[in-house]
Design an enzyme around this catalytic site. Structure first.
Site, mmCIF file in Angstrom:
data_model
loop_
_atom_site.group_PDB
_atom_site.id
_atom_site.type_symbol
_atom_site.label_atom_id
_atom_site.label_comp_id
_atom_site.label_asym_id
_atom_site.label_seq_id
_atom_site.Cartn_x
_atom_site.Cartn_y
_atom_site.Cartn_z
ATOM 1 N N SER A 126 12.115 4.094 18.593
ATOM 2 C CA SER A 126 12.529 4.832 19.785
ATOM 3 C C SER A 126 11.521 5.934 20.093
ATOM 4 O O SER A 126 10.582 6.170 19.334
ATOM 5 C CB SER A 126 13.918 5.455 19.579
ATOM 6 O OG SER A 126 13.847 6.514 18.633
ATOM 7 N N SER A 128 12.016 9.228 20.222
ATOM 8 C CA SER A 128 12.454 10.571 19.856
ATOM 9 C C SER A 128 11.344 11.411 19.238
ATOM 10 O O SER A 128 11.451 12.639 19.204
ATOM 11 C CB SER A 128 13.637 10.491 18.880
ATOM 12 O OG SER A 128 13.232 9.986 17.621
ATOM 13 N N LYS A 183 12.426 11.980 11.696
ATOM 14 C CA LYS A 183 12.430 13.200 12.510
ATOM 15 C C LYS A 183 11.513 14.215 11.833
ATOM 16 O O LYS A 183 10.954 13.968 10.771
ATOM 17 C CB LYS A 183 13.844 13.789 12.615
ATOM 18 C CG LYS A 183 14.907 12.852 13.155
ATOM 19 C CD LYS A 183 14.760 12.557 14.632
ATOM 20 C CE LYS A 183 15.889 11.653 15.117
ATOM 21 N NZ LYS A 183 15.732 11.266 16.552
ATOM 22 N N SER A 291 16.165 13.271 22.032
ATOM 23 C CA SER A 291 16.324 13.023 20.603
ATOM 24 C C SER A 291 17.733 13.395 20.171
ATOM 25 O O SER A 291 18.171 14.529 20.371
ATOM 26 C CB SER A 291 15.292 13.826 19.790
ATOM 27 O OG SER A 291 15.552 13.710 18.403
#
Length: 327
Positions: A126, A128, A183, A291
């Site tokens: 993705s 994010s 992350k 996100s």
């Protein structure tokens, strides 16, 4: 044994097929561990039972042939038809079910050890982490940077480096530990992390940012230019995207109810403020307005850590990304 091996392979194909089509979630680490254990059993059986048995049968064939020739020679017959060598080679040949189990054990073992203790590949699914990581990036994760962990159960047995603010970390998603997420670490144990009006504060101090340019973000449904900034967490800088005046309502949205230590967080119309508990970390994506991260589902416990991401080794849609190191 051939029938048993066929059943095992059929079960493997069914499991992978259900995993691929989404009928159930898979655990690749557990699958790899089981494959290693099963092929090791076949390898041990081949080395200490099946291979010696085939060699004994081949030697018996040669001995019988030599005895027959000796008996015929005693009768004055020196010209004997028949060559047992093809039959001997056929006896020594490893059957398919051993070739596809014991023969694969060394390869599977090497993959298991490399993936469990050294480096693990990971695909960015993705946007994010845009602009640091793009959709389709294939990255490597350093499994030993934060310490050596036992495979499958992920229990740390040897400590190494501490997690630092600014690290790009892969971890088991708290809502679904069978899924790996990536992350950036913005808060370590004891930190007070606040994201207020699109600005990040660590222990009351505004994280330093500088505008860079506009970045074309095509990772989501809306393909737009977003302002790009450099941000400094800890010793190193990294890039983030922030869309000015984007409207967000921050609130916990864990599907399984309140997340652990949710009482450490305060949610207001301006944003969210959280005190990071011991043994936990606060994670955010670099694409700040696109996100879903600790601002929504809470903290990441230490036992969920997979490793530190550090290198893009392939992106089939953008070969210029190959060899990109990041922090």
């Amino acid at each position: 044994m051939s029938a048993l091996t066929g059943v095992l392979y059929a079960a493997l194909v069914a499991y992978l097929g259900g995993w691929y089509t989404g009928y159930w979630s898979g655990n690749f680490a557990l699958l790899l561990f089981i494959l290693t254990a099963v092929t090791m059993l076949y390898w041990l059986a081949e080395r200490f039972h099946f291979a010696p048995a085939r060699r004994a049968a081949a030697d018996a064939l040669l001995a019988n042939d030599a005895k027959r020739r000796e008996q015929l020679a005693a009768q004055g017959i020196t010209q004997v038809d028949g060559n047992v060598e093809p039959a001997r080679q056929q006896i020594l040949q490893q059957p398919w079910w051993l070739d596809w189990t014991a023969g694969l054990f060394p390869v599977i073992l090497v993959v298991f050890l490399l993936r469990s203790f050294l480096f693990e590949p990971f695909k960015i699914p993705s946007g994010s982490m845009v602009p640091t990581l793009l959709v389709g990036d294939l990255i490597l994760v350093n499994k030993f940077h934060y310490g050596i962990r036992l495979p499958v159960i992920n229990k740390k047995i040897i400590a190494n480096h501490d997690v630092k603010r600014g690290d790009v970390m892969v971890f088991r998603y708290p809502e679904d530990p069978t899924t790996d997420f990536i992350k950036r670490v913005v808060g370590v144990p004891g930190d007070e992390v606040a994201y207020i009006n699109q600005k990040l504060y660590i222990n009351g101090q505004l994280a330093p940012t500088q505008p860079v340019d506009n970045f074309y973000d095509d990772s989501g449904l809306q393909r737009v230019y977003r302002p790009r900034f450099t941000e400094k967490l800890g010793e190193k800088e990294h890039q983030i995207l922030v869309q000015p005046n984007a409207q967000h309502i921050f609130r916990p949205d864990r599907a399984d109810g309140p997340f652990p230590f949710q009482e450490n967080c305060r949610y207001t119309v301006e944003g969210v403020t959280c005190k990071v508990p011991a043994g936990n970390y606060f994670m955010m994506g670099d694409n700040r307005d696109n996100s879903r991260d600790s601002r929504y589902w809470g903290f990441v416990p230490d036992e969920n850590i997979v490793g530190k991401a550090f290198l893009v080794w392939m992106n089939f849609g953008n070969l210029k990304r190959i060899g990109t190191f990041f922090d």
